[in-house]
Design a protein around this motif. Structure first.
Motif, PDB file in Angstrom:
ATOM      1  N   PRO A 106       0.834  -1.209   0.000  1.00 51.82           N
ATOM      2  CA  PRO A 106       0.000   0.000   0.000  1.00 51.82           C
ATOM      3  C   PRO A 106       0.868   1.258   0.000  1.00 51.82           C
ATOM      4  O   PRO A 106       1.800   1.364   0.790  1.00 51.82           O
ATOM      5  N   HIS A 107       0.552   2.180  -0.897  1.00 49.43           N
ATOM      6  CA  HIS A 107       1.405   3.372  -1.034  1.00 49.43           C
ATOM      7  C   HIS A 107       1.190   4.384   0.088  1.00 49.43           C
ATOM      8  O   HIS A 107       2.106   5.109   0.424  1.00 49.43           O
ATOM      9  N   ARG A 108       0.021   4.434   0.663  1.00 45.61           N
ATOM     10  CA  ARG A 108      -0.290   5.338   1.778  1.00 45.61           C
ATOM     11  C   ARG A 108       0.273   6.753   1.566  1.00 45.61           C
ATOM     12  O   ARG A 108       0.807   7.373   2.472  1.00 45.61           O
ATOM     13  N   GLY A 109       0.168   7.219   0.331  1.00 47.73           N
ATOM     14  CA  GLY A 109       0.608   8.573   0.020  1.00 47.73           C
ATOM     15  C   GLY A 109       2.035   8.686  -0.485  1.00 47.73           C
ATOM     16  O   GLY A 109       2.452   9.762  -0.893  1.00 47.73           O
ATOM     17  N   ASP A 110       2.789   7.608  -0.465  1.00 45.66           N
ATOM     18  CA  ASP A 110       4.168   7.623  -0.961  1.00 45.66           C
ATOM     19  C   ASP A 110       4.109   7.596  -2.492  1.00 45.66           C
ATOM     20  O   ASP A 110       3.766   6.581  -3.099  1.00 45.66           O
TER      21      ASP A 110
ATOM     22  N   CYS B 231      -8.895  -9.062  -9.628  1.00 46.48           N
ATOM     23  CA  CYS B 231     -10.325  -8.911  -9.859  1.00 46.48           C
ATOM     24  C   CYS B 231     -10.906  -8.163  -8.654  1.00 46.48           C
ATOM     25  O   CYS B 231     -10.262  -8.085  -7.601  1.00 46.48           O
ATOM     26  N   PRO B 232     -12.100  -7.609  -8.779  1.00 49.57           N
ATOM     27  CA  PRO B 232     -12.682  -6.882  -7.646  1.00 49.57           C
ATOM     28  C   PRO B 232     -12.822  -7.735  -6.380  1.00 49.57           C
ATOM     29  O   PRO B 232     -12.614  -7.236  -5.279  1.00 49.57           O
ATOM     30  N   ASP B 233     -13.173  -9.023  -6.529  1.00 49.92           N
ATOM     31  CA  ASP B 233     -13.308  -9.885  -5.344  1.00 49.92           C
ATOM     32  C   ASP B 233     -11.977 -10.005  -4.609  1.00 49.92           C
ATOM     33  O   ASP B 233     -11.919  -9.851  -3.390  1.00 49.92           O
ATOM     34  N   HIS B 234     -10.915 -10.286  -5.339  1.00 48.43           N
ATOM     35  CA  HIS B 234      -9.617 -10.423  -4.672  1.00 48.43           C
ATOM     36  C   HIS B 234      -9.146  -9.095  -4.098  1.00 48.43           C
ATOM     37  O   HIS B 234      -8.552  -9.061  -3.018  1.00 48.43           O
ATOM     38  N   HIS B 235      -9.407  -7.994  -4.785  1.00 45.90           N
ATOM     39  CA  HIS B 235      -8.980  -6.694  -4.273  1.00 45.90           C
ATOM     40  C   HIS B 235      -9.808  -6.264  -3.063  1.00 45.90           C
ATOM     41  O   HIS B 235      -9.266  -5.880  -2.035  1.00 45.90           O
TER      42      HIS B 235
ATOM     43  N   GLU C 252      -4.576  -7.259   4.489  1.00 46.59           N
ATOM     44  CA  GLU C 252      -3.912  -6.041   4.968  1.00 46.59           C
ATOM     45  C   GLU C 252      -4.331  -5.712   6.393  1.00 46.59           C
ATOM     46  O   GLU C 252      -3.501  -5.331   7.215  1.00 46.59           O
ATOM     47  N   GLN C 253      -5.612  -5.865   6.699  1.00 48.67           N
ATOM     48  CA  GLN C 253      -6.081  -5.594   8.060  1.00 48.67           C
ATOM     49  C   GLN C 253      -5.537  -6.612   9.053  1.00 48.67           C
ATOM     50  O   GLN C 253      -5.164  -6.268  10.169  1.00 48.67           O
ATOM     51  N   ARG C 254      -5.478  -7.877   8.638  1.00 46.95           N
ATOM     52  CA  ARG C 254      -5.011  -8.944   9.514  1.00 46.95           C
ATOM     53  C   ARG C 254      -3.497  -8.889   9.702  1.00 46.95           C
ATOM     54  O   ARG C 254      -2.979  -9.268  10.745  1.00 46.95           O
ATOM     55  N   GLY C 255      -2.801  -8.459   8.657  1.00 47.97           N
ATOM     56  CA  GLY C 255      -1.347  -8.385   8.720  1.00 47.97           C
ATOM     57  C   GLY C 255      -0.655  -9.581   8.096  1.00 47.97           C
ATOM     58  O   GLY C 255       0.572  -9.651   8.089  1.00 47.97           O
ATOM     59  N   PHE C 256      -1.399 -10.525   7.571  1.00 43.29           N
ATOM     60  CA  PHE C 256      -0.823 -11.689   6.894  1.00 43.29           C
ATOM     61  C   PHE C 256      -1.888 -12.339   6.027  1.00 43.29           C
ATOM     62  O   PHE C 256      -3.075 -12.128   6.221  1.00 43.29           O
TER      63      PHE C 256
ATOM     64  N   ARG D 277       4.666 -14.126   7.221  1.00 47.29           N
ATOM     65  CA  ARG D 277       4.137 -13.366   8.370  1.00 47.29           C
ATOM     66  C   ARG D 277       3.015 -14.112   9.087  1.00 47.29           C
ATOM     67  O   ARG D 277       2.566 -13.672  10.141  1.00 47.29           O
ATOM     68  N   HIS D 278       2.554 -15.226   8.508  1.00 47.60           N
ATOM     69  CA  HIS D 278       1.480 -15.997   9.141  1.00 47.60           C
ATOM     70  C   HIS D 278       2.004 -16.532  10.479  1.00 47.60           C
ATOM     71  O   HIS D 278       3.156 -16.960  10.585  1.00 47.60           O
TER      72      HIS D 278
END
Length: 121
Positions: A68-72, A86-90, A98-102, A116-117
């Protein structure tokens, strides 16, 4: 209302430069990367399960920023940081990971692929 309206950097996604870069990327990688890894060639017309996408508003492909670029701006414009989804995967899988961290993706042996799991720590 634009789907990017809550993102202060949303104007980047509406620029001619992004539209050109997105089109060029989709010319090189025209199917969802995660669907392809699962053996499904999804050009945006299918769901994550490989069935016909019935919702016409979800028949497209996303050029996703892997990190995630988060503005970078360097990350935003780095084609090495892009993947086609695809939209489902995104909207479901990637956002959840991203929310879970892994990622919970598993290899053929059933073991989590993401270093990271928690099982791989």
């Amino acid at each position: 209302m634009s789907r990017y309206s809550s993102n202060p950097l949303s104007k980047l996604y509406r620029t001619a430069g992004w539209r050109r870069a997105r089109a060029a990327h989709l010319g090189v990688e025209p199917v969802c990367r995660l669907c392809r890894a699962a053996g499904i060639l999804n050009d945006g017309s299918l769901t994550v399960a490989g069935e016909t996408q019935r919702d016409g508003r979800r028949r497209f492909l996303v050029v996703d920023h892997i990190v995630p670029h988060r503005g970078d701006l360097a990350l935003f414009w780095d084609p090495g940081n892009w993947q086609t989804l695809c939209p489902d995967h995104h909207d479901i899988t990637k956002q959840r990971d991203e929310q879970r961290g892994f990622s919970n993706a598993r290899g053929a042996d059933g073991w989590p692929l993401d270093p990271r799991h928690p099982a791989n720590r």
